[in-house]
Design a protein around this motif. Structure first.
Motif, PDB file in Angstrom:
ATOM      1  N   PHE A  84       0.849  -1.184   0.000  1.00  0.00           N
ATOM      2  CA  PHE A  84       0.000   0.000   0.000  1.00  0.00           C
ATOM      3  C   PHE A  84       0.885   1.234   0.000  1.00  0.00           C
ATOM      4  N   VAL A  85       0.256   2.381  -0.293  1.00  0.00           N
ATOM      5  CA  VAL A  85       0.971   3.650  -0.352  1.00  0.00           C
ATOM      6  C   VAL A  85       0.264   4.656   0.543  1.00  0.00           C
ATOM      7  N   LEU A  86       1.048   5.408   1.299  1.00  0.00           N
ATOM      8  CA  LEU A  86       0.537   6.541   2.072  1.00  0.00           C
ATOM      9  C   LEU A  86       1.100   7.814   1.474  1.00  0.00           C
ATOM     10  N   ARG A  87       0.208   8.764   1.198  1.00  0.00           N
ATOM     11  CA  ARG A  87       0.644  10.030   0.615  1.00  0.00           C
ATOM     12  C   ARG A  87       0.060  11.180   1.410  1.00  0.00           C
ATOM     13  N   SER A  88       0.789  12.281   1.419  1.00  0.00           N
ATOM     14  CA  SER A  88       0.325  13.484   2.095  1.00  0.00           C
ATOM     15  C   SER A  88       0.588  14.689   1.204  1.00  0.00           C
ATOM     16  N   ASP A  89      -0.313  15.668   1.273  1.00  0.00           N
ATOM     17  CA  ASP A  89      -0.102  16.879   0.475  1.00  0.00           C
ATOM     18  C   ASP A  89       0.891  17.835   1.129  1.00  0.00           C
ATOM     19  N   ARG A  90       1.382  17.488   2.302  1.00  0.00           N
ATOM     20  CA  ARG A  90       2.472  18.234   2.931  1.00  0.00           C
ATOM     21  C   ARG A  90       3.401  17.229   3.596  1.00  0.00           C
ATOM     22  N   PRO A  91       4.684  17.509   3.737  1.00  0.00           N
ATOM     23  CA  PRO A  91       5.606  16.560   4.358  1.00  0.00           C
ATOM     24  C   PRO A  91       5.196  16.235   5.795  1.00  0.00           C
TER      25      PRO A  91
END
Length: 311
Positions: free
Chosen positions: A275-282
């Motif tokens: 799976f992948v976890l992404r965020s629009d900010r670090p």
């Protein structure tokens, strides 16, 4: 049997005299080379050398951070059948990995069990996780828990000891003063999974486990994902929001004798292959209690039977 002993001389729970006793015991049974680490990443270099120079066993004497570095070095070229086996003598404050294997946290008792396992040829194959290009043994985190790890590392850099109390105080301070409680920026995408992915939404914090428990508070196991196992894929607990009532309820559920975190703000998944976890900010990221910095993406993969452990 040719063995490399990687010693962290700053391990928090073993004194120099104790380490000398342990080294003497291991030397009596092994053709032992002993190297003390001198800098962060040194154990990775040593693990890589051991995997390329046909050692039979690599023994890590230190905490979970030392073990993580050794494993990342051993697997620098990927898993293969002729890799050395890993042995561990606990020397850190939590020693989550060795305790998750069912071994003693006392370094003398653990050394006795290790020597017995070596004499009897006992080995156990375990699955590991990868987060981007970093291997991890028992846990990873993105968001709140990783920010707590960062706080603890800063405190240790200022001379503090990594006690359960320090972790609790750091967690409370980060929850009250950090940005995670006010922002749900993490998106989850399940990959390489035969099941239908759930709508992910957005999350404020994500915990990933490769075994159970996630960590310990002294003698108490902390279990967000109680079904996690070295024999299955990765488990995940994500909190949709970090509001005080729901967060306190989830913490209570995790710390109960029969942990079963659930509720509208909780997403749990078991035995994921990727799976992948992404965020629009670090956001803060950690593996095995080692702070990785702030990232905008963490790509996770479960790797079955990646490592042989002497236990």
């Amino acid at each position: 049997m040719r063995a490399l002993l990687v010693v962290n001389p700053t391990a928090t729970t073993t004194r120099p005299r104790t380490r000398q006793v342990l080294v003497s015991a291991l030397s009596g049974q092994l053709d032992l080379e002993i190297v003390e680490t001198t800098h962060r990443g040194h154990a990775i270099e040593l693990g890589t050398r051991a995997s390329r120079e046909s050692y039979d066993v690599v023994v890590a004497l230190g905490g979970d951070g030392t073990v993580n570095e050794v494993v990342n070095g051993m697997l620098a070229d990927g898993p293969r059948p002729d890799l050395p086996a890993l042995g561990v003598v606990p020397g850190g404050s939590a020693n989550v990995f060795i305790r998750a294997l069912g071994a003693p946290r006392d370094p003398v008792d653990a050394t006795g069990l290790l020597l017995e396992a070596l004499r009897e040829g006992r080995r156990r194959s375990i699955g590991l996780g990868r987060a981007n290009d970093r291997w991890f043994i028992f846990c990873a985190g993105y968001g709140l828990d990783a920010a707590v790890v960062s706080r603890v590392e800063r405190a240790r850099g200022n001379g503090r000891t990594a006690t359960p109390g320090l972790y609790v105080r750091s967690a409370v301070a980060q929850y009250l003063g950090g940005p995670e409680r006010r922002s749900t920026s993490v998106e989850l995408k399940v990959e390489s999974d035969d099941r239908e992915p759930e709508p992910s939404g957005r999350f404020g914090a994500v915990i990933v486990q490769n075994c159970s428990p996630w960590t310990y508070l002294g003698a108490r196991p902390v279990n967000p994902c109680p079904e996690a196992s070295f024999e299955t894929g990765l488990d995940l607990l994500a909190l949709r929001a970090l509001r005080l009532p729901s967060t306190l309820r989830t913490v209570w559920q995790i710390l109960s004798p029969a942990p079963d975190p659930h509720g509208r703000q909780v997403l749990r998944r078991h035995d994921l292959s990727g799976f992948v976890l992404r965020s629009d900010r670090p956001l803060a990221a950690q593996v095995d209690g080692d702070y990785l910095g702030e990232l905008t993406e963490m790509r996770f993969t479960a790797v079955p039977e990646a490592l042989r452990v002497v236990v």
